[in-house]
Scaffold this active site. Sequence first.
Site, PDB file in Angstrom:
ATOM      1  N   ARG A  88       0.848  -1.199   0.000  1.00 31.79           N
ATOM      2  CA  ARG A  88       0.000   0.000   0.000  1.00 31.79           C
ATOM      3  C   ARG A  88       0.881   1.246   0.000  1.00 31.79           C
ATOM      4  O   ARG A  88       0.543   2.267  -0.590  1.00 31.79           O
ATOM      5  CB  ARG A  88      -0.904   0.005   1.240  1.00 31.79           C
ATOM      6  CG  ARG A  88      -1.940  -1.126   1.235  1.00 31.79           C
ATOM      7  CD  ARG A  88      -2.805  -1.085   2.477  1.00 31.79           C
ATOM      8  NE  ARG A  88      -3.806  -2.140   2.493  1.00 31.79           N
ATOM      9  CZ  ARG A  88      -3.620  -3.332   3.062  1.00 31.79           C
ATOM     10  NH1 ARG A  88      -2.475  -3.625   3.661  1.00 31.79           N
ATOM     11  NH2 ARG A  88      -4.581  -4.234   3.045  1.00 31.79           N
ATOM     12  N   ASP A 148     -10.803  -4.614   8.045  1.00 28.28           N
ATOM     13  CA  ASP A 148      -9.854  -5.598   8.593  1.00 28.28           C
ATOM     14  C   ASP A 148     -10.525  -6.453   9.671  1.00 28.28           C
ATOM     15  O   ASP A 148     -10.289  -7.665   9.753  1.00 28.28           O
ATOM     16  CB  ASP A 148      -8.613  -4.870   9.160  1.00 28.28           C
ATOM     17  CG  ASP A 148      -7.837  -4.134   8.073  1.00 28.28           C
ATOM     18  OD1 ASP A 148      -7.793  -4.640   6.930  1.00 28.28           O
ATOM     19  OD2 ASP A 148      -7.284  -3.055   8.348  1.00 28.28           O
ATOM     20  N   ARG A 151     -12.790  -9.040   8.052  1.00 26.95           N
ATOM     21  CA  ARG A 151     -12.001 -10.189   7.548  1.00 26.95           C
ATOM     22  C   ARG A 151     -11.650 -11.126   8.710  1.00 26.95           C
ATOM     23  O   ARG A 151     -11.817 -12.351   8.612  1.00 26.95           O
ATOM     24  CB  ARG A 151     -10.710  -9.675   6.887  1.00 26.95           C
ATOM     25  CG  ARG A 151     -10.971  -9.020   5.556  1.00 26.95           C
ATOM     26  CD  ARG A 151      -9.712  -8.458   4.913  1.00 26.95           C
ATOM     27  NE  ARG A 151     -10.039  -7.970   3.567  1.00 26.95           N
ATOM     28  CZ  ARG A 151      -9.412  -6.982   2.949  1.00 26.95           C
ATOM     29  NH1 ARG A 151      -8.416  -6.343   3.533  1.00 26.95           N
ATOM     30  NH2 ARG A 151      -9.767  -6.618   1.732  1.00 26.95           N
ATOM     31  N   HIS A 175      -3.276   0.383   8.646  1.00 23.27           N
ATOM     32  CA  HIS A 175      -3.841  -0.478   7.601  1.00 23.27           C
ATOM     33  C   HIS A 175      -2.674  -0.974   6.751  1.00 23.27           C
ATOM     34  O   HIS A 175      -2.373  -0.442   5.690  1.00 23.27           O
ATOM     35  CB  HIS A 175      -4.830   0.333   6.756  1.00 23.27           C
ATOM     36  CG  HIS A 175      -5.569  -0.489   5.751  1.00 23.27           C
ATOM     37  ND1 HIS A 175      -6.184  -1.683   6.059  1.00 23.27           N
ATOM     38  CD2 HIS A 175      -5.820  -0.287   4.419  1.00 23.27           C
ATOM     39  CE1 HIS A 175      -6.770  -2.168   4.968  1.00 23.27           C
ATOM     40  NE2 HIS A 175      -6.542  -1.356   3.970  1.00 23.27           N
TER      41      HIS A 175
HETATM   42  N1  LIG Z   1      -8.976   1.649   3.125  1.00 29.97           N
HETATM   43  C1  LIG Z   1      -9.262   0.458   2.647  1.00 29.97           C
HETATM   44  O1  LIG Z   1      -9.541  -0.458   3.417  1.00 29.97           O
HETATM   45  C2  LIG Z   1      -9.281   0.208   1.170  1.00 29.97           C
HETATM   46  C3  LIG Z   1      -9.889  -0.938   0.631  1.00 29.97           C
HETATM   47  C4  LIG Z   1      -9.902  -1.110  -0.758  1.00 29.97           C
HETATM   48  C5  LIG Z   1      -9.314  -0.157  -1.574  1.00 29.97           C
HETATM   49  N2  LIG Z   1      -8.704   0.938  -1.019  1.00 29.97           N
HETATM   50  C6  LIG Z   1      -8.104   1.979  -1.849  1.00 29.97           C
HETATM   51  O2  LIG Z   1      -9.146   2.727  -2.468  1.00 29.97           O
HETATM   52  C7  LIG Z   1      -8.635   3.354  -3.655  1.00 29.97           C
HETATM   53  C8  LIG Z   1      -9.593   3.095  -4.826  1.00 29.97           C
HETATM   54  O3  LIG Z   1      -9.582   1.733  -5.166  1.00 29.97           O
HETATM   55  P1  LIG Z   1     -10.429   1.219  -6.424  1.00 29.97           P
HETATM   56  O4  LIG Z   1     -10.259  -0.242  -6.490  1.00 29.97           O
HETATM   57  O5  LIG Z   1     -11.785   1.824  -6.421  1.00 29.97           O
HETATM   58  O6  LIG Z   1      -9.596   1.891  -7.644  1.00 29.97           O
HETATM   59  P2  LIG Z   1     -10.140   2.207  -9.117  1.00 29.97           P
HETATM   60  O7  LIG Z   1      -8.940   2.445  -9.966  1.00 29.97           O
HETATM   61  O8  LIG Z   1     -11.131   1.191  -9.532  1.00 29.97           O
HETATM   62  O9  LIG Z   1     -10.933   3.599  -8.942  1.00 29.97           O
HETATM   63  C9  LIG Z   1     -10.315   4.786  -8.601  1.00 29.97           C
HETATM   64  C10 LIG Z   1     -11.110   5.893  -9.273  1.00 29.97           C
HETATM   65  O10 LIG Z   1     -10.588   7.158  -8.835  1.00 29.97           O
HETATM   66  C11 LIG Z   1     -10.737   8.065  -9.916  1.00 29.97           C
HETATM   67  N3  LIG Z   1      -9.897   9.242  -9.715  1.00 29.97           N
HETATM   68  C12 LIG Z   1      -8.559   9.350  -9.832  1.00 29.97           C
HETATM   69  N4  LIG Z   1      -8.170  10.616  -9.548  1.00 29.97           N
HETATM   70  C13 LIG Z   1      -9.294  11.302  -9.229  1.00 29.97           C
HETATM   71  C14 LIG Z   1      -9.559  12.638  -8.812  1.00 29.97           C
HETATM   72  N5  LIG Z   1      -8.563  13.527  -8.674  1.00 29.97           N
HETATM   73  N6  LIG Z   1     -10.826  13.007  -8.567  1.00 29.97           N
HETATM   74  C15 LIG Z   1     -11.841  12.103  -8.705  1.00 29.97           C
HETATM   75  N7  LIG Z   1     -11.652  10.823  -9.089  1.00 29.97           N
HETATM   76  C16 LIG Z   1     -10.408  10.433  -9.336  1.00 29.97           C
HETATM   77  C17 LIG Z   1     -10.322   7.222 -11.129  1.00 29.97           C
HETATM   78  O11 LIG Z   1     -10.760   7.812 -12.333  1.00 29.97           O
HETATM   79  C18 LIG Z   1     -11.000   5.892 -10.808  1.00 29.97           C
HETATM   80  O12 LIG Z   1     -12.291   5.821 -11.385  1.00 29.97           O
HETATM   81  C19 LIG Z   1      -7.230   2.777  -3.850  1.00 29.97           C
HETATM   82  O13 LIG Z   1      -6.270   3.683  -3.365  1.00 29.97           O
HETATM   83  C20 LIG Z   1      -7.243   1.510  -3.007  1.00 29.97           C
HETATM   84  O14 LIG Z   1      -5.948   1.132  -2.594  1.00 29.97           O
HETATM   85  C21 LIG Z   1      -8.687   1.120   0.326  1.00 29.97           C
END
Ligand SMILES: NC(=O)c1ccc[n+]([C@@H]2O[C@H](COP(=O)([O-])OP(=O)(O)OC[C@H]3O[C@@H](n4cnc5c(N)ncnc54)[C@H](O)[C@@H]3O)[C@@H](O)[C@H]2O)c1
Length: 308
Positions: A88, A148, A151, A175
């Site tokens: 991450r 978490d 899970r 995380h």
């Molecule tokens: N905290 C957690 O437990 C957890 C869990 C799962 C995923 N995540 C994180 O969440 C994030 C998103 O994951 P995902 O699978 O949806 O990714 P994804 O690539 O499917 O979607 C990300 C979206 O963000 C958009 N984007 C990028 N820059 C932008 C901006 N400036 N303004 C608006 N939109 C913008 C992109 O166009 C895309 O549609 C990742 O960083 C991932 O690591 C965190």
Amino acid sequence: MTKLSIIGAGAVGTSCANWGMVKNVAEEIVLVDIVPDLAKGKALDLIQSSSLFGYSGKIWGTEDFSAIKDSKVVIITAGKPRQPGMSREDLLNINKEIVKSCAEKIREYAKESVVIVVSNPLDAMVYVAYKVTGFPKNRIIGMAGVLDSARYRYFIAEALGVSPKDVQALVMGIHGDLMLPLVRFANVAGIPITELLSSEKIEEIVRRTKFGGGEIVSYLKTGSAFLTPGLSIIEMAESIIKDEKRVLTCSVYLEGEYEISGVFLGVPVILGKNGIERIIEIKLLPEEKDALKKCADSCKNLINLLNM
Ligand SMILES: NC(=O)c1ccc[n+]([C@@H]2O[C@H](COP(=O)([O-])OP(=O)(O)OC[C@H]3O[C@@H](n4cnc5c(N)ncnc54)[C@H](O)[C@@H]3O)[C@@H](O)[C@H]2O)c1
């Protein structure tokens, strides 16, 4: 009319909107993405299912950030997800700029909102949003502990062949690989898991929980988990919107709690209409305290790399 806004209409943002609709958490759900028409298309696909189960609220998508105006809760899911072989932390610099730009828009258009940050590396990205918005710390919250812990709870239920509904457990800390799935507090209908599982099995479950996100990345290959993350976010948003005062583990800014200051880390909190209503401090054993301190040090290192 209660409005929930989700920035980032990717995998997690769309799952979150879907769960928000299924759980009827807000009368209006707005999806925002910088990719032209993406949020519009996702929202349209979602709202077309409303007749099938009777949702009568609105869901719409746009590239125009002013749409988040008057939101009770704004969720940041914008950012790159991991690919196999990535940690991450590898996402730090790219997602810092993305989260910064989203936080600027929230400061401009949704000054009174409670913000839930999801983008990774989570505990550092919440810090970015905190610094950029300048919002009070009760209104900037990171989502990770709910996922978490979900899970962890599932793996315990699976090992015992019992309903996951009866398993309670919490994961504190960062995380990332240093997170703390606490064994002492994990129980099945009040029965400590140490009464039900061997220490070897518990160790295996704790390890699988810590690497639970990576396990999914290794199968998906092109992205990370999104279904349970989406519901985990909605559990938090629902508690805030409906002032439920649920006790959930969230990444929050610590100022002396657990003898830690100046970082965001996952600890149990009460979530209500004001966001974080109270941080719950539990007495930790010396080895648990040390493990939490390691999380704080790791988060401090990431914050230093942010240069802000
Ligand atoms: N905290 C957690 O437990 C957890 C869990 C799962 C995923 N995540 C994180 O969440 C994030 C998103 O994951 P995902 O699978 O949806 O990714 P994804 O690539 O499917 O979607 C990300 C979206 O963000 C958009 N984007 C990028 N820059 C932008 C901006 N400036 N303004 C608006 N939109 C913008 C992109 O166009 C895309 O549609 C990742 O960083 C991932 O690591 C965190």
